[in-house]
Design a protein around this motif. Structure first.
Motif, short mmCIF file in Angstrom:
data_model
loop_
_atom_site.label_atom_id
_atom_site.label_comp_id
_atom_site.label_asym_id
_atom_site.label_seq_id
_atom_site.Cartn_x
_atom_site.Cartn_y
_atom_site.Cartn_z
N MET A 204 -8.74 10.49 -4.53
CA MET A 204 -8.46 11.77 -3.87
C MET A 204 -7.34 11.72 -2.84
O MET A 204 -7.14 12.68 -2.09
CB MET A 204 -9.75 12.29 -3.20
CG MET A 204 -10.89 12.50 -4.17
SD MET A 204 -12.33 13.35 -3.48
CE MET A 204 -13.09 12.02 -2.52
N ALA A 205 -6.60 10.61 -2.79
CA ALA A 205 -5.51 10.51 -1.82
C ALA A 205 -4.45 9.54 -2.33
O ALA A 205 -4.70 8.71 -3.20
CB ALA A 205 -6.04 10.04 -0.46
N VAL A 206 -3.27 9.65 -1.74
CA VAL A 206 -2.16 8.76 -2.06
C VAL A 206 -1.66 8.11 -0.78
O VAL A 206 -1.38 8.79 0.21
CB VAL A 206 -1.00 9.53 -2.75
CG1 VAL A 206 0.21 8.62 -2.94
CG2 VAL A 206 -1.46 10.09 -4.09
N TYR A 207 -1.58 6.78 -0.84
CA TYR A 207 -1.06 5.98 0.28
C TYR A 207 0.37 5.60 -0.05
O TYR A 207 0.64 4.96 -1.05
CB TYR A 207 -1.94 4.73 0.45
CG TYR A 207 -1.44 3.74 1.49
CD1 TYR A 207 -1.63 3.98 2.84
CD2 TYR A 207 -0.79 2.57 1.11
CE1 TYR A 207 -1.18 3.08 3.80
CE2 TYR A 207 -0.34 1.66 2.05
CZ TYR A 207 -0.54 1.92 3.40
OH TYR A 207 -0.09 1.03 4.34
N ARG A 208 1.29 6.03 0.80
CA ARG A 208 2.71 5.87 0.49
C ARG A 208 3.24 4.55 1.07
O ARG A 208 3.02 4.24 2.25
CB ARG A 208 3.50 7.04 1.08
CG ARG A 208 4.89 7.23 0.50
CD ARG A 208 5.63 8.33 1.24
NE ARG A 208 4.95 9.60 1.21
CZ ARG A 208 5.14 10.55 0.30
NH1 ARG A 208 5.99 10.34 -0.69
NH2 ARG A 208 4.49 11.70 0.36
#
Length: 275
Positions: A204-208
């Motif tokens: 549910m999330a993206v770590y850049r």
């Protein structure tokens, strides 16, 4: 109406990514009220203008806009500004270069914590985005751990990605954390304590990951030195339950020997690799 959850966001020179971060907040569908606190640490690009633009459109957004950089003075924004201002029973964390992808993320995590009082923190799987290449992949650091863990498991490494966290707002952080190079790992230890950690399988999330990222920009040696500094503080102040404390002490001694060995090898010009 008092918010049940506070979204805590910190920014610094993230104009390229911030709209995606804030849009991820605003797409959240919840049955409960939320508030959004955005702390900017005296950005020198257009980050502040973007924050003001979004705040003017949504009255749930509260801004804390510094005119002088606090982090460079060992004043952590979360500890000193964001957490003290948060009214929510729960806190969701996200920095200004990461983003959420599921509109039901907060609802799922809060529902779980409301119904499982023996769990202190809930996180979920995520993806890593390599900004330079555009490559997107599953974050194996979290995907490979068990569904239920404790701080004993967290000693091994920080498998919790910051933008995936919802935790109970039931802790007080000591001032010495301001002296540490990163805050999330020690925060999780202190907040969870003797409780349990839940990992949801949902992505549910993206770590850049990019060159200016606080952690991703560090060399392997710098990461080792950072871990060493954090472990030493946690051991010195005895913040962990006894079993976790003993495990961390062993990890610290092993890491200390590894750092000495590596520095000796570099001194004699034998290798530049960490083994």
């Amino acid at each position: 109406m008092k918010p049940l959850l506070t979204i805590c966001c910190t920014t610094y020179n993230q104009e390229k990514y911030l709209r995606e971060t804030l849009d991820g907040f605003l797409i959240q569908e919840t049955t409960f009220p939320i508030e959004i606190i955005i702390h900017d640490d005296a950005s020198t690009d257009n980050t502040v203008e973007i924050i003001k633009e979004y705040a003017a459109k949504d009255n749930r957004i509260t801004t804390i806009l510094q005119t002088e950089n606090q982090y460079s003075q060992n004043i952590d924004p979360w500890i000193n500004f964001v957490f003290p201002a948060a009214k929510g029973k729960y806190l969701a964390l996200c920095e200004g270069d990461d983003y959420w992808t599921d509109p039901l993320k907060l609802q799922k995590q809060v529902d779980f914590l409301e119904n499982n009082l023996d769990f202190e923190l809930c996180f979920h799987n995520s993806q890593k985005l390599y900004q330079q290449s555009g490559k997107l992949e599953l974050n194996e650091a979290s995907s490979q751990v068990a569904e239920v863990t404790t701080v004993i498991d967290l000693v091994d490494y920080c498998f919790i990605a910051t933008p995936t966290v919802v935790l109970r707002n039931n802790f007080k952080l000591p001032k010495w954390i301001n002296n540490l190079p990163v805050t999330d790992w020690p925060l999780f230890f202190i907040q969870v304590g003797n409780g349990k950690i839940m990992k949801m399988s949902d992505v549910m999330a993206v770590y850049r990951i990019h060159k200016k990222g606080v952690w991703s920009s560090k060399t392997d040696l710098e990461k080792m030195q950072t871990d060493h500094q954090i472990l030493k503080a946690l051991i010195d102040y005895r913040v962990l339950p006894e079993i976790a404390h003993q495990k961390m002490n062993k990890k610290f001694k092993k890491l200390s020997k590894k750092l000495v060995k590596y520095k000796l090898k570099r001194f004699f010009g034998l290798t530049n690799k960490i083994k």
